[in-house]
Design a protein around this motif. Structure first.
Motif, mmCIF file in Angstrom:
data_model
loop_
_atom_site.group_PDB
_atom_site.id
_atom_site.type_symbol
_atom_site.label_atom_id
_atom_site.label_comp_id
_atom_site.label_asym_id
_atom_site.label_seq_id
_atom_site.Cartn_x
_atom_site.Cartn_y
_atom_site.Cartn_z
ATOM 1 N N ALA A 218 44.485 -23.030 -65.002
ATOM 2 C CA ALA A 218 45.182 -21.598 -63.830
ATOM 3 C C ALA A 218 46.269 -22.866 -62.881
ATOM 4 C CB ALA A 218 43.368 -22.306 -62.905
ATOM 5 N N ARG A 219 45.940 -24.453 -63.383
ATOM 6 C CA ARG A 219 47.163 -25.371 -62.238
ATOM 7 C C ARG A 219 48.069 -24.731 -63.343
ATOM 8 N NH1 ARG A 219 46.121 -30.007 -60.133
ATOM 9 N NH2 ARG A 219 47.128 -30.382 -57.998
ATOM 10 N N ILE A 220 48.458 -25.296 -64.235
ATOM 11 C CA ILE A 220 49.226 -24.492 -64.392
ATOM 12 C C ILE A 220 50.364 -22.908 -64.217
ATOM 13 C CG2 ILE A 220 50.766 -23.685 -67.283
ATOM 14 C CD1 ILE A 220 50.121 -26.535 -66.787
ATOM 15 N N SER B 125 56.465 -28.447 -76.788
ATOM 16 C CA SER B 125 56.668 -26.169 -76.489
ATOM 17 C C SER B 125 57.410 -26.145 -76.930
ATOM 18 C CB SER B 125 56.404 -25.882 -74.807
ATOM 19 O OG SER B 125 57.647 -26.529 -74.641
ATOM 20 N N GLY B 126 58.876 -27.211 -77.496
ATOM 21 C CA GLY B 126 60.401 -27.198 -77.734
ATOM 22 C C GLY B 126 61.134 -27.214 -76.661
ATOM 23 N N SER B 127 60.816 -27.339 -75.471
ATOM 24 C CA SER B 127 61.693 -27.430 -74.551
ATOM 25 C C SER B 127 61.005 -28.700 -73.208
ATOM 26 C CB SER B 127 61.018 -26.013 -73.488
ATOM 27 O OG SER B 127 61.977 -26.091 -71.738
ATOM 28 N N ALA B 128 61.683 -29.305 -73.245
ATOM 29 C CA ALA B 128 61.124 -30.864 -72.597
ATOM 30 C C ALA B 128 61.254 -30.341 -71.438
ATOM 31 C CB ALA B 128 62.468 -31.668 -73.083
ATOM 32 N N ASP B 129 62.486 -29.589 -70.712
ATOM 33 C CA ASP B 129 61.763 -29.230 -69.162
ATOM 34 C C ASP B 129 60.496 -28.529 -68.918
ATOM 35 O OD1 ASP B 129 64.579 -30.016 -69.131
ATOM 36 O OD2 ASP B 129 65.606 -28.250 -68.676
ATOM 37 N N PHE B 130 60.231 -27.747 -69.663
ATOM 38 C CA PHE B 130 58.884 -27.136 -69.733
ATOM 39 C C PHE B 130 57.818 -28.212 -70.132
ATOM 40 C CE2 PHE B 130 54.732 -24.721 -71.608
ATOM 41 C CZ PHE B 130 54.858 -24.149 -70.782
ATOM 42 N N ALA C 148 57.307 -30.362 -66.959
ATOM 43 C CA ALA C 148 56.312 -29.037 -65.461
ATOM 44 C C ALA C 148 55.573 -29.419 -65.679
ATOM 45 C CB ALA C 148 57.998 -28.082 -65.781
ATOM 46 N N VAL C 149 54.837 -29.314 -66.900
ATOM 47 C CA VAL C 149 53.360 -29.090 -67.361
ATOM 48 C C VAL C 149 52.819 -30.175 -66.105
ATOM 49 C CG1 VAL C 149 51.016 -28.310 -68.849
ATOM 50 C CG2 VAL C 149 53.243 -27.393 -68.945
ATOM 51 N N LEU D 52 49.827 -30.763 -64.034
ATOM 52 C CA LEU D 52 48.348 -31.697 -63.521
ATOM 53 C C LEU D 52 48.408 -32.825 -62.711
ATOM 54 C CD1 LEU D 52 48.843 -30.685 -67.642
ATOM 55 C CD2 LEU D 52 47.801 -29.589 -65.707
ATOM 56 N N LYS D 53 49.583 -33.564 -62.289
ATOM 57 C CA LYS D 53 49.022 -34.309 -61.661
ATOM 58 C C LYS D 53 48.495 -34.167 -60.320
ATOM 59 C CE LYS D 53 53.004 -37.089 -62.840
ATOM 60 N NZ LYS D 53 54.413 -37.770 -62.694
ATOM 61 N N GLY D 54 47.209 -35.425 -60.280
ATOM 62 C CA GLY D 54 46.429 -34.593 -59.105
ATOM 63 C C GLY D 54 45.317 -33.423 -58.843
ATOM 64 N N VAL D 55 44.938 -32.652 -60.634
ATOM 65 C CA VAL D 55 43.774 -32.141 -60.805
ATOM 66 C C VAL D 55 42.348 -32.839 -60.906
ATOM 67 C CG1 VAL D 55 44.155 -32.218 -63.540
ATOM 68 C CG2 VAL D 55 43.459 -30.665 -62.073
#
Length: 121
Positions: free
Chosen positions: A41-43, A76-81, A84-85, A89-92
């Motif tokens: 849900a956070r994502i 995921s194959g993308s360092a940016d993604f 970002a994930v 998730l910080k503070g969840v």
């Protein structure tokens, strides 16, 4: 007589152990499912589901509601993604894990594809 009582007590204890293990497993399964849903849900709230990527994140199951120290277990194959994930998730906040998971590393598959994996190691 003492030997019979001790044998009976040992047998009773051995009969209870599988029940406790089954309960612990059910609690762990429930916590994993609830945590998976909360993380996904956070994502989704962060808008990170629009390109079909999936990342496996590992956290430490903890009673502390501070940073879980999310790490990328499978990119995921993308360092940016991936970053970002981790940022999303910080503070969840997750519920307190059951005792059999507390302190253990737990992996969750997050992203576009419906989550299929949540495991503890």
């Amino acid at each position: 007589m003492k030997t019979q009582i001790i044998a009976f007590a040992a047998g009773a204890l051995l009969a209870v152990v599988p029940l406790a293990a089954a309960q612990a497993s059910a609690d762990a399964d429930r916590w994993l499912a609830e945590s998976q849903a909360a993380l996904q849900a956070r994502i989704t709230q962060a808008g990170l589901n629009d390109d079909g990527r999936v990342v496996v994140i590992r956290i430490k199951a903890s009673e502390s509601f501070r940073d879980y120290g999310a790490q990328v277990a499978e990119s995921s194959g993308s360092a940016d993604f991936d970053n970002a994930v981790k940022t999303a998730l910080k503070g969840v906040r997750l519920s307190t894990p059951p005792i059999d998971l507390s302190g253990r590393r737990v992996s969750f598959t997050l992203g576009e594809t419906p989550p299929v994996v949540a495991s503890a190691r």
